[in-house]
Design a protein around this motif. Structure first.
Motif, PDB file in Angstrom:
ATOM      1  N   ARG A 109      -4.533  98.331  59.199  1.00 50.08           N
ATOM      2  CA  ARG A 109      -4.291  97.091  59.833  1.00 50.08           C
ATOM      3  C   ARG A 109      -3.163  97.353  61.018  1.00 50.08           C
ATOM      4  O   ARG A 109      -3.306  96.946  62.320  1.00 50.08           O
ATOM      5  CB  ARG A 109      -3.844  95.852  59.034  1.00 50.08           C
ATOM      6  CG  ARG A 109      -3.297  94.615  59.604  1.00 50.08           C
ATOM      7  CD  ARG A 109      -2.618  93.834  58.620  1.00 50.08           C
ATOM      8  NE  ARG A 109      -1.642  92.773  59.098  1.00 50.08           N
ATOM      9  CZ  ARG A 109      -0.294  93.290  59.643  1.00 50.08           C
ATOM     10  NH1 ARG A 109      -0.063  94.310  59.371  1.00 50.08           N
ATOM     11  NH2 ARG A 109       0.236  92.373  60.276  1.00 50.08           N
ATOM     12  N   GLN A 110      -2.138  97.960  60.530  1.00 46.40           N
ATOM     13  CA  GLN A 110      -1.067  98.403  61.685  1.00 46.40           C
ATOM     14  C   GLN A 110      -1.724  99.420  62.833  1.00 46.40           C
ATOM     15  O   GLN A 110      -1.547  99.046  63.936  1.00 46.40           O
ATOM     16  CB  GLN A 110       0.187  99.055  61.174  1.00 46.40           C
ATOM     17  CG  GLN A 110       0.970  98.149  60.083  1.00 46.40           C
ATOM     18  CD  GLN A 110       2.038  98.813  59.473  1.00 46.40           C
ATOM     19  OE1 GLN A 110       1.810  99.597  58.502  1.00 46.40           O
ATOM     20  NE2 GLN A 110       3.317  98.597  60.055  1.00 46.40           N
TER      21      GLN A 110
ATOM     22  N   PHE B  82      -4.710  99.376  63.699  1.00 45.20           N
ATOM     23  CA  PHE B  82      -5.510  98.649  64.519  1.00 45.20           C
ATOM     24  C   PHE B  82      -4.749  98.010  65.728  1.00 45.20           C
ATOM     25  O   PHE B  82      -5.236  97.739  66.885  1.00 45.20           O
ATOM     26  CB  PHE B  82      -6.157  97.624  63.591  1.00 45.20           C
ATOM     27  CG  PHE B  82      -6.960  96.496  64.554  1.00 45.20           C
ATOM     28  CD1 PHE B  82      -8.145  96.818  65.158  1.00 45.20           C
ATOM     29  CD2 PHE B  82      -6.555  95.278  64.784  1.00 45.20           C
ATOM     30  CE1 PHE B  82      -9.007  95.704  65.739  1.00 45.20           C
ATOM     31  CE2 PHE B  82      -7.000  94.138  65.369  1.00 45.20           C
ATOM     32  CZ  PHE B  82      -8.199  94.296  66.006  1.00 45.20           C
ATOM     33  N   PHE B  83      -3.685  97.143  65.221  1.00 45.25           N
ATOM     34  CA  PHE B  83      -2.905  96.610  66.312  1.00 45.25           C
ATOM     35  C   PHE B  83      -2.151  97.438  67.225  1.00 45.25           C
ATOM     36  O   PHE B  83      -1.633  97.068  68.389  1.00 45.25           O
ATOM     37  CB  PHE B  83      -1.789  95.548  65.565  1.00 45.25           C
ATOM     38  CG  PHE B  83      -2.793  94.006  64.934  1.00 45.25           C
ATOM     39  CD1 PHE B  83      -3.086  93.440  66.058  1.00 45.25           C
ATOM     40  CD2 PHE B  83      -2.830  94.205  63.822  1.00 45.25           C
ATOM     41  CE1 PHE B  83      -3.583  92.234  65.639  1.00 45.25           C
ATOM     42  CE2 PHE B  83      -3.589  92.829  63.293  1.00 45.25           C
ATOM     43  CZ  PHE B  83      -3.994  91.932  64.326  1.00 45.25           C
ATOM     44  N   MET B  84      -1.653  98.686  66.664  1.00 41.04           N
ATOM     45  CA  MET B  84      -1.006  99.801  67.457  1.00 41.04           C
ATOM     46  C   MET B  84      -1.974  99.919  68.461  1.00 41.04           C
ATOM     47  O   MET B  84      -1.762 100.171  69.966  1.00 41.04           O
ATOM     48  CB  MET B  84      -0.615 100.860  66.685  1.00 41.04           C
ATOM     49  CG  MET B  84       0.674 100.818  65.890  1.00 41.04           C
ATOM     50  SD  MET B  84       0.966 102.096  65.080  1.00 41.04           S
ATOM     51  CE  MET B  84       2.258 101.536  63.705  1.00 41.04           C
ATOM     52  N   SER B  85      -3.392 100.231  68.344  1.00 35.97           N
ATOM     53  CA  SER B  85      -4.393 100.527  69.339  1.00 35.97           C
ATOM     54  C   SER B  85      -4.563  99.532  70.279  1.00 35.97           C
ATOM     55  O   SER B  85      -4.677  99.803  71.595  1.00 35.97           O
ATOM     56  CB  SER B  85      -5.776 100.758  68.586  1.00 35.97           C
ATOM     57  OG  SER B  85      -5.513 102.048  67.837  1.00 35.97           O
ATOM     58  N   ARG B  86      -4.586  98.324  69.807  1.00 40.83           N
ATOM     59  CA  ARG B  86      -4.575  97.037  70.722  1.00 40.83           C
ATOM     60  C   ARG B  86      -3.328  97.169  71.609  1.00 40.83           C
ATOM     61  O   ARG B  86      -3.451  96.564  72.811  1.00 40.83           O
ATOM     62  CB  ARG B  86      -4.715  95.713  69.794  1.00 40.83           C
ATOM     63  CG  ARG B  86      -6.106  95.732  69.202  1.00 40.83           C
ATOM     64  CD  ARG B  86      -6.608  94.304  68.747  1.00 40.83           C
ATOM     65  NE  ARG B  86      -6.377  93.342  69.951  1.00 40.83           N
ATOM     66  CZ  ARG B  86      -6.296  91.997  69.581  1.00 40.83           C
ATOM     67  NH1 ARG B  86      -6.175  91.428  68.572  1.00 40.83           N
ATOM     68  NH2 ARG B  86      -6.321  91.144  70.623  1.00 40.83           N
ATOM     69  N   LEU B  87      -2.189  97.309  71.122  1.00 38.51           N
ATOM     70  CA  LEU B  87      -1.041  97.462  72.091  1.00 38.51           C
ATOM     71  C   LEU B  87      -1.084  98.403  73.112  1.00 38.51           C
ATOM     72  O   LEU B  87      -0.906  98.043  74.190  1.00 38.51           O
ATOM     73  CB  LEU B  87       0.483  97.594  71.113  1.00 38.51           C
ATOM     74  CG  LEU B  87       1.532  97.736  71.929  1.00 38.51           C
ATOM     75  CD1 LEU B  87       1.832  95.990  72.415  1.00 38.51           C
ATOM     76  CD2 LEU B  87       2.563  97.899  70.959  1.00 38.51           C
ATOM     77  N   VAL B  88      -1.519  99.720  72.817  1.00 35.17           N
ATOM     78  CA  VAL B  88      -1.842 100.737  73.785  1.00 35.17           C
ATOM     79  C   VAL B  88      -2.669 100.206  75.033  1.00 35.17           C
ATOM     80  O   VAL B  88      -2.595 100.447  75.956  1.00 35.17           O
ATOM     81  CB  VAL B  88      -2.065 102.100  73.177  1.00 35.17           C
ATOM     82  CG1 VAL B  88      -2.561 103.040  74.084  1.00 35.17           C
ATOM     83  CG2 VAL B  88      -1.022 102.460  72.394  1.00 35.17           C
TER      84      VAL B  88
ATOM     85  N   SER C   7       2.212  91.442  64.908  1.00 39.25           N
ATOM     86  CA  SER C   7       1.113  91.847  64.037  1.00 39.25           C
ATOM     87  C   SER C   7       1.267  93.353  63.641  1.00 39.25           C
ATOM     88  O   SER C   7       0.535  93.468  62.578  1.00 39.25           O
ATOM     89  CB  SER C   7      -0.251  91.649  64.510  1.00 39.25           C
ATOM     90  OG  SER C   7      -0.450  90.449  65.118  1.00 39.25           O
ATOM     91  N   ILE C   8       1.821  94.026  64.429  1.00 39.91           N
ATOM     92  CA  ILE C   8       1.875  95.481  64.035  1.00 39.91           C
ATOM     93  C   ILE C   8       2.990  95.590  62.574  1.00 39.91           C
ATOM     94  O   ILE C   8       2.752  96.367  61.816  1.00 39.91           O
ATOM     95  CB  ILE C   8       2.449  96.367  64.830  1.00 39.91           C
ATOM     96  CG1 ILE C   8       1.459  96.585  65.932  1.00 39.91           C
ATOM     97  CG2 ILE C   8       3.049  97.588  64.502  1.00 39.91           C
ATOM     98  CD1 ILE C   8       1.843  97.263  67.370  1.00 39.91           C
ATOM     99  N   ALA C   9       4.021  95.014  62.542  1.00 41.45           N
ATOM    100  CA  ALA C   9       4.778  94.946  61.381  1.00 41.45           C
ATOM    101  C   ALA C   9       4.480  94.671  60.206  1.00 41.45           C
ATOM    102  O   ALA C   9       3.801  93.556  60.313  1.00 41.45           O
ATOM    103  CB  ALA C   9       6.338  94.441  61.919  1.00 41.45           C
TER     104      ALA C   9
END
Length: 167
Positions: free
Chosen positions: A6-7, A9-15, A44-46
């Motif tokens: 999940r993290q 996924f959101f890290m990829s979205r942040l990039v 969402s990452i945390a």
């Protein structure tokens, strides 16, 4: 430290968001939009609300549990802008960078809701460097203690945070 799918996924979205924001020819006009998206992705990452430092403010320690909250030490909008600036400088803000630094990007300190509100207001007018140096805490004369409820003292406690610890 284990990082969940999940993290990731959101890290990829942040990039991707950082890339798109830096490519936006009208970034200044759309800055509020990009800050909102970046802030929400950082939430969402945390895991849960962030990475607990194991620290609690002196006032929170002496208050009722219902008056406490998890304070995002650096502020998610502020951290999004730091990551955006770093990406603009060298493009090294990628998935590996986020995986290796996430606990430093979203650290938490338990504070009173009143302190959290005051800190949020002060941080808006500070540079990232001032916030990393915990000047917002110093300005409000907030002292920290180790939270006895937290079993592990986490490795994301910075020297600037340690300077505020009282025993």
């Amino acid at each position: 430290m284990e990082i969940s799918e999940r993290q990731i996924f959101f890290m990829s979205r942040l990039v991707d968001t950082i890339h798109h924001a830096t490519s936006d020819e009208e970034y200044e006009k759309n800055k509020y939009y990009w800050n909102t998206i970046g802030k929400n992705i950082l939430y969402s990452i945390a895991p849960g609300k962030g990475y607990d430092t194991g620290l609690i403010t002196e006032n929170a320690l002496n208050s009722d549990e219902s008056e406490r909250t998890s304070e995002h030490v650096y502020g998610n909008v502020n951290m999004f802008n730091v990551l955006l600036d770093r990406y603009r400088e060298d493009k090294r803000v990628n998935l590996d960078y986020l995986k290796g630094n996430v606990k430093y990007i979203v650290p938490l300190i338990t504070a009173t809701k009143y302190e959290n509100n005051k800190l949020s207001g002060i941080v808006k007018n500070m540079s990232a460097e001032q916030v990393w140096n915990m000047e917002h805490y110093k300005k409000l004369n907030i002292k920290l203690k180790w939270n006895k409820r937290v079993k592990k003292r986490n490795a994301n406690v910075t020297n600037a945070m340690k300077e505020l610890i009282i025993f």
